[in-house]
Scaffold this motif. Structure first.
Motif, PDB file in Angstrom:
ATOM      1  N   LYS A   6       0.811  -1.209   0.000  1.00  0.00           N
ATOM      2  CA  LYS A   6       0.000   0.000   0.000  1.00  0.00           C
ATOM      3  C   LYS A   6       0.847   1.263   0.000  1.00  0.00           C
ATOM      4  O   LYS A   6       0.502   2.278  -0.594  1.00  0.00           O
ATOM      5  CB  LYS A   6      -0.942  -0.010   1.204  1.00  0.00           C
ATOM      6  N   GLY A   7       1.972   1.209   0.670  1.00  0.00           N
ATOM      7  CA  GLY A   7       2.871   2.367   0.691  1.00  0.00           C
ATOM      8  C   GLY A   7       2.486   3.451   1.678  1.00  0.00           C
ATOM      9  O   GLY A   7       2.224   3.147   2.835  1.00  0.00           O
ATOM     10  N   PRO A   8       2.466   4.713   1.276  1.00  0.00           N
ATOM     11  CA  PRO A   8       2.363   5.235  -0.094  1.00  0.00           C
ATOM     12  C   PRO A   8       3.680   5.180  -0.869  1.00  0.00           C
ATOM     13  O   PRO A   8       4.757   5.172  -0.283  1.00  0.00           O
ATOM     14  CB  PRO A   8       1.944   6.691   0.122  1.00  0.00           C
ATOM     15  N   TYR A   9       3.537   5.133  -2.200  1.00  0.00           N
ATOM     16  CA  TYR A   9       4.682   5.152  -3.103  1.00  0.00           C
ATOM     17  C   TYR A   9       4.490   6.247  -4.141  1.00  0.00           C
ATOM     18  O   TYR A   9       3.360   6.615  -4.481  1.00  0.00           O
ATOM     19  CB  TYR A   9       4.849   3.802  -3.808  1.00  0.00           C
ATOM     20  N   ALA A  10       5.605   6.750  -4.624  1.00  0.00           N
ATOM     21  CA  ALA A  10       5.580   7.706  -5.726  1.00  0.00           C
ATOM     22  C   ALA A  10       5.941   6.966  -7.010  1.00  0.00           C
ATOM     23  O   ALA A  10       6.743   6.037  -6.988  1.00  0.00           O
ATOM     24  CB  ALA A  10       6.576   8.837  -5.478  1.00  0.00           C
ATOM     25  N   LYS A  11       5.333   7.382  -8.137  1.00  0.00           N
ATOM     26  CA  LYS A  11       5.691   6.754  -9.409  1.00  0.00           C
ATOM     27  C   LYS A  11       7.148   7.031  -9.752  1.00  0.00           C
ATOM     28  O   LYS A  11       7.855   6.185 -10.301  1.00  0.00           O
ATOM     29  CB  LYS A  11       4.773   7.275 -10.519  1.00  0.00           C
ATOM     30  N   SER A  12       7.596   8.207  -9.404  1.00  0.00           N
ATOM     31  CA  SER A  12       8.991   8.602  -9.630  1.00  0.00           C
ATOM     32  C   SER A  12       9.260   9.854  -8.817  1.00  0.00           C
ATOM     33  O   SER A  12       8.338  10.516  -8.350  1.00  0.00           O
ATOM     34  CB  SER A  12       9.272   8.856 -11.113  1.00  0.00           C
ATOM     35  N   ILE A  13      10.519  10.160  -8.641  1.00  0.00           N
ATOM     36  CA  ILE A  13      10.926  11.397  -7.970  1.00  0.00           C
ATOM     37  C   ILE A  13      11.580  12.289  -9.014  1.00  0.00           C
ATOM     38  O   ILE A  13      12.665  11.988  -9.509  1.00  0.00           O
ATOM     39  CB  ILE A  13      11.912  11.131  -6.821  1.00  0.00           C
ATOM     40  N   PRO A  14      10.926  13.383  -9.399  1.00  0.00           N
ATOM     41  CA  PRO A  14      11.515  14.264 -10.413  1.00  0.00           C
ATOM     42  C   PRO A  14      12.797  14.899  -9.907  1.00  0.00           C
ATOM     43  O   PRO A  14      12.981  15.110  -8.707  1.00  0.00           O
ATOM     44  CB  PRO A  14      10.427  15.307 -10.652  1.00  0.00           C
ATOM     45  N   HIS A  15      13.669  15.209 -10.827  1.00  0.00           N
ATOM     46  CA  HIS A  15      14.931  15.859 -10.466  1.00  0.00           C
ATOM     47  C   HIS A  15      14.708  17.295 -10.012  1.00  0.00           C
ATOM     48  O   HIS A  15      15.371  17.769  -9.084  1.00  0.00           O
ATOM     49  CB  HIS A  15      15.880  15.830 -11.670  1.00  0.00           C
ATOM     50  N   ASP A  16      13.771  17.977 -10.635  1.00  0.00           N
ATOM     51  CA  ASP A  16      13.557  19.401 -10.392  1.00  0.00           C
ATOM     52  C   ASP A  16      12.866  19.645  -9.049  1.00  0.00           C
ATOM     53  O   ASP A  16      11.807  19.078  -8.771  1.00  0.00           O
ATOM     54  CB  ASP A  16      12.727  19.991 -11.529  1.00  0.00           C
ATOM     55  N   TYR A  17      13.444  20.521  -8.226  1.00  0.00           N
ATOM     56  CA  TYR A  17      12.870  20.816  -6.916  1.00  0.00           C
ATOM     57  C   TYR A  17      11.479  21.452  -7.016  1.00  0.00           C
ATOM     58  O   TYR A  17      10.633  21.246  -6.149  1.00  0.00           O
ATOM     59  CB  TYR A  17      13.797  21.733  -6.126  1.00  0.00           C
ATOM     60  N   ALA A  18      11.240  22.241  -8.070  1.00  0.00           N
ATOM     61  CA  ALA A  18       9.928  22.870  -8.238  1.00  0.00           C
ATOM     62  C   ALA A  18       8.853  21.803  -8.428  1.00  0.00           C
ATOM     63  O   ALA A  18       7.726  21.939  -7.934  1.00  0.00           O
ATOM     64  CB  ALA A  18       9.951  23.825  -9.419  1.00  0.00           C
ATOM     65  N   GLU A  19       9.201  20.718  -9.134  1.00  0.00           N
ATOM     66  CA  GLU A  19       8.259  19.624  -9.325  1.00  0.00           C
ATOM     67  C   GLU A  19       8.096  18.828  -8.029  1.00  0.00           C
ATOM     68  O   GLU A  19       7.001  18.388  -7.683  1.00  0.00           O
ATOM     69  CB  GLU A  19       8.732  18.716 -10.465  1.00  0.00           C
ATOM     70  N   GLN A  20       9.188  18.647  -7.298  1.00  0.00           N
ATOM     71  CA  GLN A  20       9.107  17.946  -6.013  1.00  0.00           C
ATOM     72  C   GLN A  20       8.215  18.709  -5.035  1.00  0.00           C
ATOM     73  O   GLN A  20       7.470  18.111  -4.255  1.00  0.00           O
ATOM     74  CB  GLN A  20      10.504  17.771  -5.413  1.00  0.00           C
ATOM     75  N   ALA A  21       8.291  20.035  -5.079  1.00  0.00           N
ATOM     76  CA  ALA A  21       7.500  20.862  -4.158  1.00  0.00           C
ATOM     77  C   ALA A  21       6.000  20.708  -4.386  1.00  0.00           C
ATOM     78  O   ALA A  21       5.203  20.997  -3.499  1.00  0.00           O
ATOM     79  CB  ALA A  21       7.906  22.329  -4.306  1.00  0.00           C
ATOM     80  N   LYS A  22       5.591  20.240  -5.559  1.00  0.00           N
ATOM     81  CA  LYS A  22       4.178  20.057  -5.868  1.00  0.00           C
ATOM     82  C   LYS A  22       3.641  18.709  -5.377  1.00  0.00           C
ATOM     83  O   LYS A  22       2.431  18.490  -5.384  1.00  0.00           O
ATOM     84  CB  LYS A  22       3.962  20.165  -7.379  1.00  0.00           C
ATOM     85  N   MET A  23       4.540  17.830  -4.947  1.00  0.00           N
ATOM     86  CA  MET A  23       4.125  16.480  -4.575  1.00  0.00           C
ATOM     87  C   MET A  23       3.578  16.435  -3.150  1.00  0.00           C
ATOM     88  O   MET A  23       3.909  17.275  -2.318  1.00  0.00           O
ATOM     89  CB  MET A  23       5.316  15.528  -4.713  1.00  0.00           C
ATOM     90  N   LYS A  24       2.729  15.448  -2.876  1.00  0.00           N
ATOM     91  CA  LYS A  24       2.200  15.266  -1.527  1.00  0.00           C
ATOM     92  C   LYS A  24       3.294  14.776  -0.583  1.00  0.00           C
ATOM     93  O   LYS A  24       3.316  15.111   0.595  1.00  0.00           O
ATOM     94  CB  LYS A  24       1.044  14.262  -1.547  1.00  0.00           C
ATOM     95  N   GLY A  25       4.198  13.961  -1.089  1.00  0.00           N
ATOM     96  CA  GLY A  25       5.289  13.444  -0.273  1.00  0.00           C
ATOM     97  C   GLY A  25       6.350  12.835  -1.162  1.00  0.00           C
ATOM     98  O   GLY A  25       6.057  12.340  -2.254  1.00  0.00           O
ATOM     99  N   LEU A  26       7.592  12.889  -0.722  1.00  0.00           N
ATOM    100  CA  LEU A  26       8.709  12.325  -1.482  1.00  0.00           C
ATOM    101  C   LEU A  26       8.936  10.889  -1.006  1.00  0.00           C
ATOM    102  O   LEU A  26       9.903  10.575  -0.329  1.00  0.00           O
ATOM    103  CB  LEU A  26       9.951  13.198  -1.319  1.00  0.00           C
TER     104      LEU A  26
END
Length: 419
Positions: free
Chosen positions: A216-236
């Motif tokens: 169940k995780g949670p899991y991310a499909k991937s972790i983007p390299h860009d910090y701006a994209e990471q900042a939009k995620m619910k969790g890393l």
């Protein structure tokens, strides 16, 4: 309870554009998005609910007393003596290698010396692996069992992979120092017998069944390299089950897969061969010594006895770690991470960003702050590279070692950097 946010941590000690991880196997992560959060610049290295409720360490609290200095001098002498006797050029098996043996593609590759006792990469084979003369360099069940026993004796070998190497040698030397054996770093019969006695009847490897919660995780499909994209995620979060389980069992992820060549890591009820590791350091951590030359973190109790050690990445030639003596100022689990372009510019990000918590966040899921602003102890997503690469000043441990230390260390503990 600590808030789930570090209002800010300086990125001066982090590689630009690199993501980090720390084990959340024992600490479920349920981050909440915080909107309209001001990101200060320059950045306060640690801000927690606890530090707001209680007075933080002031200049007097962080000053080193004469008794603490005396204790540090004794600890430093202990480490000097250890490194004088440690044979850093030795093969931990005390013998050269010869031709490799024949293995199936799904098995870890091993080399062998003369006629050595055969041990398989099965549950029974690993748990019954025994010491023998002239082990040599390579990947052997005897080293895999030794790694687990060293880990459980608080002499961390880093990521468990059953392979000889510098981290194995340093872990053996630390164990020898802690148990009254001449600290050469060589896996002698005396050392093996002491490890087995310390381990007792507890098996080094066990069978583990994947659960629905694991999937169940949670899991991310991937972790983007860009910090701006990471900042939009619910969790890393972790990106796969094998990554999470590798950290949970202190194992190199590739080694976990090699021990379980037929595993899919996506079925509840699937059985895996994993390590049987501890997550409990001694309570009485009085002094911490970060030895830059040895690339090790050493723990001492109030009796000036070494009680633990971790392989560590401590600064680099371009961005060295600080010199001198400091104090632990606080521990923050599951921190939010504040990016500031005043420290360095990542990609095209010219504005401050707040990155959510998660094991693939810039400082993993724990931050141990030092009285030297912007410096601390944290984890990494690449545990197999610990002590083999450089950092931007901070002390990096494997993710599980950082969490292990964070659960036991207290504010006011002295930390000394040695060259």
């Amino acid at each position: 309870m600590f808030v789930r946010t570090i209002l800010a941590m300086s990125l001066s000690c982090i590689f630009a554009g690199t993501t980090f991880a720390a084990s959340t196997a024992e600490q479920p992560l349920n981050p909440q998005v915080i909107s309209n959060t001001a990101v200060e610049d320059p950045i306060d290295p640690l801000a927690t609910e606890a530090s707001a409720a209680q007075s933080t360490l002031n200049a007097t609290d962080t000053a080193i007393t004469q008794q603490e200095q005396n204790d540090l001098n004794k600890a430093s002498q202990t480490l000097d003596d250890l490194h004088k006797t440690e044979d850093t050029t030795a093969d931990v098996g005390a013998a050269p290698t010869t031709a490799p043996t024949t293995t199936t593609p799904s098995q870890p590759v091993e080399t062998t010396t003369t006629a050595a006792p055969k041990a398989s990469w099965t549950l029974d084979g690993l748990n019954n692996a025994t010491w023998y003369e002239n082990i040599g360099k390579g990947q052997f069940p005897v080293y895999a069992r030794a790694h687990v026993m060293l880990n459980n004796a608080h002499a961390s070998p880093g990521a468990i992979d059953g392979t000889s190497g510098k981290n194995t040698l340093k872990a053996i030397a630390s164990f020898q120092q802690m148990n009254g054996i001449k600290p050469t770093g060589i896996l002698t019969q005396e050392t093996w017998d002491a490890l087995v006695a310390r381990q007792g009847s507890r098996p080094a490897f066990v069978e583990y069944t994947i659960t629905e919660a694991d999937l169940k995780g949670p899991y991310a499909k991937s972790i983007p390299h860009d910090y701006a994209e990471q900042a939009k995620m619910k969790g890393l979060y972790y990106t796969r089950v094998s990554e999470m389980l590798g950290e949970k069992f202190h194992m190199d992820e590739n080694f976990l897969k090699k021990l379980n060549p037929n595993a899919t890591f996506n079925k509840a009820g699937e059985k895996l061969l994993v390590t049987n590791v501890r997550n409990d350091l001694p309570e009485d951590i009085h002094l911490i010594v970060a030895h830059k030359g040895a690339k090790q973190l050493y723990l001492f109790n109030k009796q000036n006895q070494m009680v633990g050690s971790f392989p560590a990445t401590i600064g680099s030639a371009d961005t060295p770690s600080p010199t001198g003596t400091y104090k632990i100022t606080g521990v923050a689990p599951n921190p939010w991470y504040s990016y500031s372009p005043s420290n360095f510019i990542q990609g095209k990000n010219l504005k401050p960003l707040s990155l959510p918590p998660g094991p693939n966040g810039p400082v993993g899921n724990i931050w141990i702050g030092l009285s030297k602003k912007s410096f601390g102890i944290h984890g990494t997503p690449n545990p197999s590279t610990i002590s083999k690469t450089a950092s931007h000043g901070c002390i990096r441990l494997t993710n599980w070692d950082a969490n292990d230390l964070g659960r036991k260390v207290r504010s006011g503990v002295t930390v000394k950097f040695l060259e």
